[in-house]
Write a protein that holds these residues in place. Structure first.
Motif, PDB file in Angstrom:
ATOM      1  N   LYS A  61      39.740  79.972  19.194  1.00 22.87           N
ATOM      2  CA  LYS A  61      40.315  79.741  17.872  1.00 22.87           C
ATOM      3  C   LYS A  61      39.377  80.224  16.761  1.00 22.87           C
ATOM      4  O   LYS A  61      39.789  80.365  15.610  1.00 22.87           O
ATOM      5  CB  LYS A  61      40.621  78.252  17.689  1.00 22.87           C
ATOM      6  CG  LYS A  61      41.736  77.754  18.597  1.00 22.87           C
ATOM      7  CD  LYS A  61      41.963  76.257  18.441  1.00 22.87           C
ATOM      8  CE  LYS A  61      43.057  75.770  19.380  1.00 22.87           C
ATOM      9  NZ  LYS A  61      43.261  74.307  19.296  1.00 22.87           N
ATOM     10  N   LYS A  62      38.129  80.489  17.131  1.00 21.38           N
ATOM     11  CA  LYS A  62      37.133  80.934  16.155  1.00 21.38           C
ATOM     12  C   LYS A  62      36.802  82.412  16.289  1.00 21.38           C
ATOM     13  O   LYS A  62      36.609  83.101  15.284  1.00 21.38           O
ATOM     14  CB  LYS A  62      35.848  80.103  16.320  1.00 21.38           C
ATOM     15  CG  LYS A  62      36.053  78.615  16.076  1.00 21.38           C
ATOM     16  CD  LYS A  62      34.747  77.857  16.191  1.00 21.38           C
ATOM     17  CE  LYS A  62      34.976  76.378  15.887  1.00 21.38           C
ATOM     18  NZ  LYS A  62      33.695  75.598  15.916  1.00 21.38           N
ATOM     19  N   VAL A  63      36.702  82.891  17.523  1.00 23.65           N
ATOM     20  CA  VAL A  63      36.357  84.295  17.773  1.00 23.65           C
ATOM     21  C   VAL A  63      37.077  84.791  19.019  1.00 23.65           C
ATOM     22  O   VAL A  63      37.509  83.986  19.851  1.00 23.65           O
ATOM     23  CB  VAL A  63      34.829  84.495  17.980  1.00 23.65           C
ATOM     24  CG1 VAL A  63      34.037  84.218  16.711  1.00 23.65           C
ATOM     25  CG2 VAL A  63      34.328  83.648  19.145  1.00 23.65           C
ATOM     26  N   PRO A  64      37.190  86.100  19.191  1.00 25.90           N
ATOM     27  CA  PRO A  64      37.703  86.626  20.457  1.00 25.90           C
ATOM     28  C   PRO A  64      36.777  86.233  21.606  1.00 25.90           C
ATOM     29  O   PRO A  64      35.560  86.112  21.423  1.00 25.90           O
ATOM     30  CB  PRO A  64      37.708  88.138  20.234  1.00 25.90           C
ATOM     31  CG  PRO A  64      37.733  88.312  18.748  1.00 25.90           C
ATOM     32  CD  PRO A  64      36.936  87.163  18.203  1.00 25.90           C
ATOM     33  N   VAL A  65      37.369  86.043  22.779  1.00 26.89           N
ATOM     34  CA  VAL A  65      36.576  85.715  23.960  1.00 26.89           C
ATOM     35  C   VAL A  65      36.811  86.763  25.041  1.00 26.89           C
ATOM     36  O   VAL A  65      37.839  87.442  25.069  1.00 26.89           O
ATOM     37  CB  VAL A  65      36.892  84.304  24.503  1.00 26.89           C
ATOM     38  CG1 VAL A  65      36.502  83.249  23.487  1.00 26.89           C
ATOM     39  CG2 VAL A  65      38.357  84.175  24.902  1.00 26.89           C
ATOM     40  N   GLN A  66      35.843  86.856  25.933  1.00 30.99           N
ATOM     41  CA  GLN A  66      35.878  87.855  27.003  1.00 30.99           C
ATOM     42  C   GLN A  66      35.531  87.183  28.318  1.00 30.99           C
ATOM     43  O   GLN A  66      34.559  86.444  28.411  1.00 30.99           O
ATOM     44  CB  GLN A  66      34.868  88.957  26.688  1.00 30.99           C
ATOM     45  CG  GLN A  66      34.731  90.032  27.748  1.00 30.99           C
ATOM     46  CD  GLN A  66      33.741  91.099  27.321  1.00 30.99           C
ATOM     47  OE1 GLN A  66      34.108  92.026  26.638  1.00 30.99           O
ATOM     48  NE2 GLN A  66      32.483  90.946  27.723  1.00 30.99           N
ATOM     49  N   GLY A  67      36.308  87.438  29.360  1.00 28.02           N
ATOM     50  CA  GLY A  67      36.016  86.868  30.667  1.00 28.02           C
ATOM     51  C   GLY A  67      37.304  86.385  31.315  1.00 28.02           C
ATOM     52  O   GLY A  67      38.385  86.808  30.939  1.00 28.02           O
TER      53      GLY A  67
END
Length: 343
Positions: free
Chosen positions: A279-285
């Protein structure tokens, strides 16, 4: 196609796509027979990294084979201390070996030689941008200073980096001086990668998770924050992905403290934590690499779970760490097709 239209860059700019773009840490590696063939052409691993012909070829191999949405520069985190003049070499079957950290070693480091030494790597970045498909994001990277420094204290890797932790407790001034040198060189290196054609950058902090609270603040967050600020001071539009492995409970603190634009998540990060961060930043994984080794139902279920839990926000599909040498290339092909909705 302009860089901001590349799928990975769209996600890094905050978009949620119907299907997430996909790439894989260590996607150019020993699990691929074509990589192993190229590796025989260099006498040692560092020479391999410093050879633009070979490094370009192996970076492109997984793009040709799988059509990943991003290519990550084939290099190594230890080119930075090597460029500074810190003794580092690779031994077959053992990996990176460094001279133990000392004030004498520290006194020999020279920032002025960094970019001349790393010129072949920067040449590789330029070649890659020219040869990659226009829709493919090019990622540059560096190792986080703490992770790089860990190997220098013990001289090699250990399971929980006890030597580095003890060294940092006993002589924090020496560790700080080395970290500061690595920060400065890393900023120079990353800016050069952006200028040569990298679209975004990743900072790998593989050993962040072994630190206690105070150590995490001083040795993981603070140096990474300096790198992010240093790069953005020169290239304000640069996008940086932070990957502090095994740090699930501290990821929000890491995000706030470092200023990274996106977070790489290892496979132990719970879904509710990942969703809150998303909800704050893009995530990866954050598929467990062992599911990729296992294949079959375990792989399919793992892929589907990641897609279901992270599909409602900006997400780049990746492993929770690097692909391992025993992974079947066929399993990777299945993963890519499933993420893309083809099976």
């Amino acid at each position: 196609m302009k860089s901001h239209e590349r799928a990975v860059m769209r996600v890094l700019n905050g978009e949620t796509l119907e299907r997430p773009p996909i790439w894989m840490m260590r996607q150019a590696g020993r699990y691929l027979p074509e990589y192993r063939a190229e590796r025989t052409k260099a006498k040692n691993f560092l020479d391999f990294c410093y050879n633009p012909d070979l490094a370009t070829e192996v970076t492109l191999q997984p793009i040709r084979r799988y059509g990943f949405d991003a290519a990550i520069l084939f290099s190594d985190i230890f080119v930075v201390p090597d460029a500074l003049g810190y003794p580092v070499w690779f031994e077959e079957g053992r990996g990176p070996v460094l001279e133990p950290l000392s004030s004498e070693q520290l006194a020999k480091l020279d920032q002025a030689r960094t970019m001349k030494h790393l010129a072949p790597v920067i040449e590789t970045v330029g070649r890659l941008r020219a040869q990659l498909p226009s829709e493919t994001t090019l990622l540059g990277f560096c190792g986080a200073p703490w992770t790089v420094a860990c190997y220098s204290v013990a001289g090699h890797t250990t399971q929980d980096q006890t030597a580095a932790r003890i060294g940092a407790y006993r002589d924090p001034e020496l560790m700080q001086a080395f970290i500061d040198q690595l920060v400065e060189a890393s900023i120079t290196y990353l800016v050069a990668q952006i200028d040569a054609g990298a679209d975004a950058l990743q900072i790998f902090d593989t050993w962040a998770g072994v630190l206690d609270d105070a150590g995490f603040e001083r040795w993981s967050i603070a140096p990474t924050a300096k790198i992010v600020a240093g790069v953005k001071a020169q290239r304000p539009d640069a996008k940086l992905i932070g990957f502090p492995k095994a740090s699930a409970a501290r990821l929000e603190r890491y995000l706030e403290g470092t200023g990274v634009d996106a977070l790489g998540l290892d496979w132990t990060v719970p879904a509710h934590v990942a969703q809150a961060l998303q909800k704050k930043v893009p995530v990866q994984g954050n598929l467990d690499p062992m599911r990729l080794v296992a294949g079959g139902t375990a792989l399919d279920e793992g892929i589907d779970y990641v897609l279901e839990t992270l599909g409602s926000g900006p997400h780049i599909f990746n492993l929770g760490h690097g692909v391992t040498p025993q992974t079947s290339p066929d399993h990777v092909a299945r993963m890519v097709k499933r993420v893309k909705g083809e099976i």
